[in-house]
Scaffold this motif. Structure first.
Motif, PDB file in Angstrom:
ATOM      1  N   GLY A  26     -20.268  -3.279  88.286  1.00  5.31           N
ATOM      2  CA  GLY A  26     -20.849  -2.498  87.211  1.00  5.31           C
ATOM      3  C   GLY A  26     -22.109  -1.745  87.572  1.00  5.31           C
ATOM      4  O   GLY A  26     -22.793  -1.225  86.683  1.00  5.31           O
ATOM      5  N   GLU A  27     -22.411  -1.654  88.853  1.00  9.57           N
ATOM      6  CA  GLU A  27     -23.646  -0.999  89.309  1.00  9.57           C
ATOM      7  C   GLU A  27     -23.303   0.232  90.147  1.00  9.57           C
ATOM      8  O   GLU A  27     -22.291   0.269  90.839  1.00  9.57           O
ATOM      9  N   ILE A  28     -24.176   1.240  90.075  1.00 12.89           N
ATOM     10  CA  ILE A  28     -24.087   2.388  90.971  1.00 12.89           C
ATOM     11  C   ILE A  28     -25.234   2.303  91.960  1.00 12.89           C
ATOM     12  O   ILE A  28     -26.405   2.372  91.576  1.00 12.89           O
ATOM     13  N   LEU A  29     -24.899   2.124  93.213  1.00 13.71           N
ATOM     14  CA  LEU A  29     -25.884   2.141  94.292  1.00 13.71           C
ATOM     15  C   LEU A  29     -25.839   3.511  94.933  1.00 13.71           C
ATOM     16  O   LEU A  29     -24.829   3.897  95.526  1.00 13.71           O
ATOM     17  N   GLY A  30     -26.915   4.268  94.800  1.00 11.60           N
ATOM     18  CA  GLY A  30     -26.983   5.594  95.396  1.00 11.60           C
ATOM     19  C   GLY A  30     -27.513   5.526  96.820  1.00 11.60           C
ATOM     20  O   GLY A  30     -28.360   4.690  97.132  1.00 11.60           O
ATOM     21  N   ILE A  31     -26.994   6.396  97.685  1.00 11.62           N
ATOM     22  CA  ILE A  31     -27.497   6.510  99.050  1.00 11.62           C
ATOM     23  C   ILE A  31     -28.031   7.918  99.239  1.00 11.62           C
ATOM     24  O   ILE A  31     -27.292   8.902  99.115  1.00 11.62           O
ATOM     25  N   GLY A  32     -29.328   8.003  99.506  1.00 10.97           N
ATOM     26  CA  GLY A  32     -29.954   9.285  99.764  1.00 10.97           C
ATOM     27  C   GLY A  32     -30.158   9.496 101.253  1.00 10.97           C
ATOM     28  O   GLY A  32     -30.207   8.539 102.031  1.00 10.97           O
ATOM     29  N   ILE A 194     -16.441  -1.904  87.547  1.00 16.36           N
ATOM     30  CA  ILE A 194     -16.238  -1.354  88.890  1.00 16.36           C
ATOM     31  C   ILE A 194     -17.598  -1.082  89.526  1.00 16.36           C
ATOM     32  O   ILE A 194     -18.502  -0.549  88.876  1.00 16.36           O
ATOM     33  N   ALA A 195     -17.755  -1.466  90.777  1.00 18.76           N
ATOM     34  CA  ALA A 195     -18.974  -1.159  91.522  1.00 18.76           C
ATOM     35  C   ALA A 195     -18.791   0.183  92.225  1.00 18.76           C
ATOM     36  O   ALA A 195     -17.692   0.515  92.683  1.00 18.76           O
ATOM     37  N   ILE A 196     -19.864   0.957  92.314  1.00 19.25           N
ATOM     38  CA  ILE A 196     -19.803   2.278  92.934  1.00 19.25           C
ATOM     39  C   ILE A 196     -20.926   2.421  93.954  1.00 19.25           C
ATOM     40  O   ILE A 196     -22.076   2.079  93.673  1.00 19.25           O
ATOM     41  N   ILE A 197     -20.571   2.905  95.134  1.00 20.89           N
ATOM     42  CA  ILE A 197     -21.577   3.361  96.087  1.00 20.89           C
ATOM     43  C   ILE A 197     -21.466   4.877  96.137  1.00 20.89           C
ATOM     44  O   ILE A 197     -20.389   5.416  96.423  1.00 20.89           O
ATOM     45  N   LEU A 198     -22.552   5.552  95.848  1.00 22.16           N
ATOM     46  CA  LEU A 198     -22.552   7.002  95.648  1.00 22.16           C
ATOM     47  C   LEU A 198     -23.402   7.701  96.694  1.00 22.16           C
ATOM     48  O   LEU A 198     -24.582   7.379  96.865  1.00 22.16           O
ATOM     49  N   ILE A 199     -22.812   8.653  97.384  1.00 22.65           N
ATOM     50  CA  ILE A 199     -23.571   9.576  98.234  1.00 22.65           C
ATOM     51  C   ILE A 199     -23.600  10.926  97.536  1.00 22.65           C
ATOM     52  O   ILE A 199     -22.555  11.440  97.124  1.00 22.65           O
ATOM     53  N   THR A 200     -24.761  11.498  97.381  1.00 22.12           N
ATOM     54  CA  THR A 200     -24.883  12.852  96.854  1.00 22.12           C
ATOM     55  C   THR A 200     -26.097  13.520  97.459  1.00 22.12           C
ATOM     56  O   THR A 200     -27.147  12.892  97.619  1.00 22.12           O
ATOM     57  N   SER A 201     -25.943  14.799  97.788  1.00 19.98           N
ATOM     58  CA  SER A 201     -27.054  15.576  98.335  1.00 19.98           C
ATOM     59  C   SER A 201     -27.872  16.223  97.227  1.00 19.98           C
ATOM     60  O   SER A 201     -28.890  16.866  97.507  1.00 19.98           O
TER      61      SER A 201
END
Length: 249
Positions: A26-32, A194-201
């Motif tokens: 249930g979490e969104i982990l963002g990767i910068g 659902i867990a999400i790992i997010l890459i966004t520029s």
């Protein structure tokens, strides 16, 4: 994930070097990070797309796993949306139905044979949930707008009933309306656990959508921020290599 490494070409430094991170249901982990940070290689490695070039200690629900093929990751409930929709996200010359069911043929088949009726029914359900705009589910994906092509790519992974979604630039090349629809869908998915790992520029997207943010620079984690701590300046500093405590909470 602990000590995760993705090897580069022989004689070069690793593309991912000793990464440690975690993501919860249930979490969104963002990767910068800037271009060349290694974030995409990290997700590809976790998904098994880089074979034995990727190694490290990985647990899913407390159980150790190792994916050296995407099929293994899919079977474990892991899905990955790549950052190049036309090259690796969809097959433009194939129909909406064929694309949406491509990753889940095992469950949709009957006795080892494809079932057009099952495929059509599954795609119709996904089409409705994603608000897909297509004149027909039989039409080629290449005839759709960029936003609707992206929805088909997402449909393919939702059909596998994932527990963890690895999203690499999910709103790249789509219009503003489609972006907001994808944001809404991501919030719906996390609400379902659902867990999400997010890459966004896109910095505003990273800050708005992430519950936590980790930042990478040349394959190494340089910072981790809670939603309250994260600012554009702090993320950018870390993306340029300025170190900050990276111990995951």
């Amino acid at each position: 994930v602990e000590g995760f490494v993705v090897e580069g070409r022989r004689g070069t430094r690793p593309l991912v070097d000793g990464v440690r991170l975690s993501v919860r249901a249930g979490e969104i982990l963002g990767i910068g990070g800037l271009q060349g940070s290694g974030a995409s290689q990290l997700l590809l490695g976790l998904f098994g797309a880089l074979g034995k070039r990727a190694r490290g200690r990985v647990w899913l629900d407390g159980h150790p796993i190792r994916n050296t093929r995407p099929g293994q990751a899919i079977d474990r409930g892991i899905a990955m949306l790549t950052n190049d929709r036309k090259a690796t996200g969809v097959v433009l010359s194939m129909s909406v139905i064929a694309n949406a069911t491509l990753a889940d043929q095992r469950r949709l088949s009957v006795g080892g044979w494809r079932s057009p009726n099952r495929e059509r029914e599954a795609t119709a359900v996904l089409s409705q949930s994603l608000n897909l705009r297509a004149a027909s589910l039989e039409m080629e994906v290449g005839e759709l707008s960029g936003g609707n092509q992206q929805k088909v790519a997402l449909a393919k992974w939702l059909q596998t009933d994932p527990r963890l979604m690895l999203l690499d630039e999910p709103t790249r090349g789509v219009d503003v309306g489609a972006k907001h629809e994808i944001y809404q869908l991501m919030n719906e998915w996390t609400a379902r656990g659902i867990a999400i790992i997010l890459i966004t520029s896109e910095m505003p997207e990273l800050l708005a959508m992430s519950d936590r943010i980790v930042v990478m620079h040349r394959g190494v984690l340089t910072a981790e921020f809670s939603r309250d701590e994260a600012t554009a300046d702090r993320v950018l500093e870390a993306a340029m290599g300025k170190q900050r405590g990276t111990e995951t909470r």
